[in-house]
Motif scaffolding. Structure first.
Motif, PDB file in Angstrom:
ATOM      1  N   PHE A 178      20.438 -11.122   2.344  1.00 27.74           N
ATOM      2  CA  PHE A 178      19.043 -11.418   2.049  1.00 27.74           C
ATOM      3  C   PHE A 178      18.413 -10.211   1.369  1.00 27.74           C
ATOM      4  CE2 PHE A 178      20.112 -14.269   5.502  1.00 27.74           C
ATOM      5  CZ  PHE A 178      19.511 -15.455   5.125  1.00 27.74           C
ATOM      6  N   GLN A 179      17.714 -10.472   0.249  1.00 28.54           N
ATOM      7  CA  GLN A 179      17.105  -9.392  -0.525  1.00 28.54           C
ATOM      8  C   GLN A 179      15.908  -9.929  -1.295  1.00 28.54           C
ATOM      9  OE1 GLN A 179      19.767  -7.336  -3.331  1.00 28.54           O
ATOM     10  NE2 GLN A 179      18.049  -7.251  -4.757  1.00 28.54           N
ATOM     11  N   SER A 180      14.912  -9.105  -1.424  1.00 30.88           N
ATOM     12  CA  SER A 180      13.782  -9.469  -2.267  1.00 30.88           C
ATOM     13  C   SER A 180      14.205  -9.380  -3.719  1.00 30.88           C
ATOM     14  CB  SER A 180      12.602  -8.533  -2.008  1.00 30.88           C
ATOM     15  OG  SER A 180      11.545  -8.806  -2.906  1.00 30.88           O
ATOM     16  N   THR A 181      13.862 -10.380  -4.491  1.00 26.48           N
ATOM     17  CA  THR A 181      14.273 -10.410  -5.890  1.00 26.48           C
ATOM     18  C   THR A 181      13.339  -9.643  -6.811  1.00 26.48           C
ATOM     19  OG1 THR A 181      13.084 -12.504  -6.170  1.00 26.48           O
ATOM     20  CG2 THR A 181      15.426 -12.627  -5.589  1.00 26.48           C
ATOM     21  N   ALA A 182      12.116  -9.339  -6.355  1.00 26.23           N
ATOM     22  CA  ALA A 182      11.137  -8.686  -7.225  1.00 26.23           C
ATOM     23  C   ALA A 182      10.619  -7.365  -6.677  1.00 26.23           C
ATOM     24  CB  ALA A 182       9.951  -9.621  -7.482  1.00 26.23           C
ATOM     25  N   TYR A 183      10.547  -7.228  -5.360  1.00 23.72           N
ATOM     26  CA  TYR A 183       9.917  -6.059  -4.753  1.00 23.72           C
ATOM     27  C   TYR A 183      10.981  -5.064  -4.291  1.00 23.72           C
ATOM     28  CZ  TYR A 183       5.999  -9.256  -4.699  1.00 23.72           C
ATOM     29  OH  TYR A 183       5.032 -10.145  -5.056  1.00 23.72           O
ATOM     30  N   SER A 184      10.771  -3.804  -4.647  1.00 22.97           N
ATOM     31  CA  SER A 184      11.710  -2.759  -4.281  1.00 22.97           C
ATOM     32  C   SER A 184      11.508  -2.341  -2.830  1.00 22.97           C
ATOM     33  CB  SER A 184      11.540  -1.552  -5.209  1.00 22.97           C
ATOM     34  OG  SER A 184      10.284  -0.940  -4.979  1.00 22.97           O
ATOM     35  N   LYS A 185      12.316  -1.371  -2.417  1.00 23.70           N
ATOM     36  CA  LYS A 185      12.241  -0.875  -1.041  1.00 23.70           C
ATOM     37  C   LYS A 185      10.919  -0.181  -0.759  1.00 23.70           C
ATOM     38  CE  LYS A 185      15.062   1.639   2.315  1.00 23.70           C
ATOM     39  NZ  LYS A 185      16.312   2.427   2.515  1.00 23.70           N
ATOM     40  N   ARG A 186      10.269   0.328  -1.787  1.00 19.59           N
ATOM     41  CA  ARG A 186       8.957   0.971  -1.596  1.00 19.59           C
ATOM     42  C   ARG A 186       7.885  -0.055  -1.253  1.00 19.59           C
ATOM     43  NH1 ARG A 186       7.616   4.768  -6.558  1.00 19.59           N
ATOM     44  NH2 ARG A 186       5.798   5.067  -5.174  1.00 19.59           N
ATOM     45  N   ASP A 187       8.141  -1.316  -1.614  1.00 18.63           N
ATOM     46  CA  ASP A 187       7.152  -2.371  -1.354  1.00 18.63           C
ATOM     47  C   ASP A 187       7.502  -3.216  -0.141  1.00 18.63           C
ATOM     48  OD1 ASP A 187       5.759  -1.596  -3.679  1.00 18.63           O
ATOM     49  OD2 ASP A 187       7.063  -2.855  -4.919  1.00 18.63           O
ATOM     50  N   VAL A 188       8.780  -3.540   0.016  1.00 19.90           N
ATOM     51  CA  VAL A 188       9.206  -4.475   1.063  1.00 19.90           C
ATOM     52  C   VAL A 188      10.463  -3.935   1.728  1.00 19.90           C
ATOM     53  CG1 VAL A 188      10.190  -6.757   1.488  1.00 19.90           C
ATOM     54  CG2 VAL A 188       8.182  -6.537   0.042  1.00 19.90           C
TER      55      VAL A 188
ATOM     56  N   GLY B 243       0.836  -1.194   0.000  1.00 21.98           N
ATOM     57  CA  GLY B 243       0.000   0.000   0.000  1.00 21.98           C
ATOM     58  C   GLY B 243       0.860   1.229   0.000  1.00 21.98           C
ATOM     59  N   SER B 244       0.433   2.220   0.747  1.00 19.64           N
ATOM     60  CA  SER B 244       1.183   3.464   0.790  1.00 19.64           C
ATOM     61  C   SER B 244       2.459   3.323   1.595  1.00 19.64           C
ATOM     62  CB  SER B 244       0.305   4.571   1.397  1.00 19.64           C
ATOM     63  OG  SER B 244      -0.124   4.190   2.703  1.00 19.64           O
ATOM     64  N   HIS B 245       2.560   2.288   2.418  1.00 19.04           N
ATOM     65  CA  HIS B 245       3.755   2.042   3.223  1.00 19.04           C
ATOM     66  C   HIS B 245       4.300   0.657   2.888  1.00 19.04           C
ATOM     67  CE1 HIS B 245       3.049   5.595   5.698  1.00 19.04           C
ATOM     68  NE2 HIS B 245       1.758   5.256   5.684  1.00 19.04           N
ATOM     69  N   PRO B 246       5.637   0.480   2.943  1.00 18.13           N
ATOM     70  CA  PRO B 246       6.203  -0.840   2.623  1.00 18.13           C
ATOM     71  C   PRO B 246       5.846  -1.875   3.680  1.00 18.13           C
ATOM     72  CG  PRO B 246       7.913   0.639   3.444  1.00 18.13           C
ATOM     73  CD  PRO B 246       6.677   1.474   3.261  1.00 18.13           C
ATOM     74  N   THR B 247       5.756  -3.097   3.248  1.00 13.61           N
ATOM     75  CA  THR B 247       5.524  -4.214   4.151  1.00 13.61           C
ATOM     76  C   THR B 247       6.819  -4.562   4.863  1.00 13.61           C
ATOM     77  OG1 THR B 247       3.781  -5.099   2.745  1.00 13.61           O
ATOM     78  CG2 THR B 247       4.791  -6.613   4.318  1.00 13.61           C
ATOM     79  N   GLU B 248       6.749  -4.648   6.175  1.00 20.11           N
ATOM     80  CA  GLU B 248       7.935  -4.950   6.958  1.00 20.11           C
ATOM     81  C   GLU B 248       8.063  -6.459   7.153  1.00 20.11           C
ATOM     82  OE1 GLU B 248       7.619  -2.762  10.550  1.00 20.11           O
ATOM     83  OE2 GLU B 248       8.120  -0.836   9.630  1.00 20.11           O
ATOM     84  N   ILE B 249       9.200  -6.984   6.709  1.00 21.63           N
ATOM     85  CA  ILE B 249       9.492  -8.407   6.844  1.00 21.63           C
ATOM     86  C   ILE B 249      10.645  -8.546   7.826  1.00 21.63           C
ATOM     87  CG2 ILE B 249      10.304 -10.474   5.652  1.00 21.63           C
ATOM     88  CD1 ILE B 249       8.951  -9.393   3.140  1.00 21.63           C
ATOM     89  N   TYR B 250      10.442  -9.393   8.824  1.00 19.45           N
ATOM     90  CA  TYR B 250      11.473  -9.629   9.837  1.00 19.45           C
ATOM     91  C   TYR B 250      12.139 -10.971   9.560  1.00 19.45           C
ATOM     92  CZ  TYR B 250       9.625  -5.694  12.469  1.00 19.45           C
ATOM     93  OH  TYR B 250       9.224  -4.436  12.853  1.00 19.45           O
ATOM     94  N   LEU B 251      13.452 -11.000   9.751  1.00 17.80           N
ATOM     95  CA  LEU B 251      14.219 -12.196   9.376  1.00 17.80           C
ATOM     96  C   LEU B 251      15.300 -12.449  10.414  1.00 17.80           C
ATOM     97  CD1 LEU B 251      15.306 -13.162   5.817  1.00 17.80           C
ATOM     98  CD2 LEU B 251      17.033 -13.171   7.621  1.00 17.80           C
ATOM     99  N   ASP B 252      15.522 -13.710  10.719  1.00  9.13           N
ATOM    100  CA  ASP B 252      16.615 -14.161  11.578  1.00  9.13           C
ATOM    101  C   ASP B 252      17.345 -15.314  10.903  1.00  9.13           C
ATOM    102  OD1 ASP B 252      16.621 -12.416  13.635  1.00  9.13           O
ATOM    103  OD2 ASP B 252      15.884 -13.794  15.160  1.00  9.13           O
ATOM    104  N   MET B 253      18.638 -15.359  11.083  1.00 10.84           N
ATOM    105  CA  MET B 253      19.439 -16.471  10.564  1.00 10.84           C
ATOM    106  C   MET B 253      20.399 -16.938  11.650  1.00 10.84           C
ATOM    107  SD  MET B 253      22.232 -16.705   7.461  1.00 10.84           S
ATOM    108  CE  MET B 253      23.472 -16.041   8.559  1.00 10.84           C
TER     109      MET B 253
END
Length: 376
Positions: free
Chosen positions: A135-145, A14-24
């Protein structure tokens, strides 16, 4: 506990990116290939993302806070590993995700990662390597994720140390992370894990460094071998061939395109050159001594033949004055030849002693400087 908290406004793209949390978490180091510049690890990856249309009131559903659901029923973030050469599931790929009552999903995967890692082998085998896993999204930019860390760094280190199983060549020192942004037409958010590992050098010390050092000591000891035969020269050649075997072992371990020549290569090559120079010195000394001994034997033979001539001359009653002159000339020649023989043997001994002193001084200086550069 994981910080399972999302913005109340969050929604997919939407108007704000989706926040994804990750641990390794690193559970083991399977293989470090110095020649291929790659790192193979076993890791546990946790990914958490919001699913707002799956919220429920746990009080109305018997206090149920979580349940597992098929993964293919929901959108899952396409998080990839940029340095990956080969990625396999350590166990069977889980078909489910874990749903939480406040609208969040968590997936957990055990992965066997083979990632590219630029290694600095200058201090091999006393080296410490830092390898990145991005780790990086392969399709979604920083505006999305956007990708954020789920747990703090001390917890990741502690939990990784608890899960770490292997007790092999490498020791896990630290896991740190940084957030970054890469621009490729669009801005992509990245979460970079930096894995710091340290090599346990005992195997290489026992198999390479100590044997080469003893070869050098044996070469120094060979100066005290009697040089009447070829034993000393053969002994030194055997040491040189032994160093060649060590260099062959190193060539199969170290990469051929390293920016800096590893110090262990400098160490073996320098010892190889030192033993080679000592072989040349041994050949020169043996040549001088053999030449002096040959002249001495010729002089002895000529002395014996001179006595036979004297007897013959006496038998034929030669002039006494001629005998005296002949004997004086022969004595003068013998003295000159003896001086020449002693001079050659003396020069050989001086060269041998001087070279031994300089050789020992060179070894001490070389090992001292190398030790300061090599051992941290």
């Amino acid at each position: 506990m994981w910080p399972l908290i999302f913005n109340s406004y969050g929604s997919y793209f939407g108007s704000h990116p989706t926040e994804i949390y990750l641990d390794m978490y690193v559970t083991s180091i399977i293989k470090v290939d110095e020649k291929a510049q790659s790192l193979t690890t076993q890791v546990k990856v946790l990914i958490q993302w919001p699913i707002w249309d799956m919220q429920w009131d746990k009080k109305e559903f018997c206090g149920i806070e979580t349940f597992a659901a098929p993964k293919n029923m929901f959108w899952t973030p396409d998080i990839g590993i940029m340095e990956s050469i080969k990625t396999e599931f350590g166990t069977k790929d889980s078909p489910n995700v874990l749903l939480f009552y406040f609208g969040a999903a968590v997936s957990a995967d055990f992965l066997s990662l083979t990632t590219a890692c630029k290694m600095d082998l200058y201090r091999f085998p006393f080296d410490t390597q830092i390898c990145n896993i991005t780790f990086q999204s392969t399709a979604y930019s920083k505006r999305d994720v956007t990708i954020k860390l789920m747990s703090d760094q001390p917890y990741i280190n502690h939990f990784s140390q608890d899960l770490f199983q292997a007790q092999g060549e490498w020791e896990l020192l630290n896991i740190s992370y940084t957030n970054s942004t890469i621009i490729r037409w669009l801005e992509f958010d990245q979460l970079i894990y930096q894995i710091t590992i340290k090599r346990r050098p005992l195997l290489y010390v026992i198999n390479i460094i100590v044997p080469v050092f003893f070869f050098l000591l044996l070469d120094v000891a060979s100066f005290f071998i009697d040089t009447n035969g070829n034993d000393k020269l053969g002994f030194k050649v055997t040491l040189l061939l032994s160093i060649s075997v060590m260099l062959l072992i190193l060539s199969n371990t170290l990469p051929s395109t390293a920016e800096k020549l590893p110090l262990i290569g400098v160490y073996c090559c320098a010892v190889f050159c030192l033993i080679g120079i000592s072989i040349v010195e041994t050949i020169l000394v043996n040549y001088l001594k053999a030449k002096g001994a040959k002249k001495s034997s010729v002089e002895t033979t000529s002395t014996v033949s001179g006595q036979d001539d004297q007897n013959e001359e006496q038998s034929y009653t030669l002039d006494s004055l001629k005998q005296i002159l002949t004997e004086c000339w022969a004595a003068t020649q013998r003295k000159q030849r003896q001086k020449t023989c002693l001079s050659l043997i003396g020069v050989a001994r001086i060269i041998d002693v001087t070279f031994l002193v300089l050789y020992i001084i060179t070894i001490i200086v070389f090992l001292s400087v190398l030790g300061k550069l090599w051992i941290p």
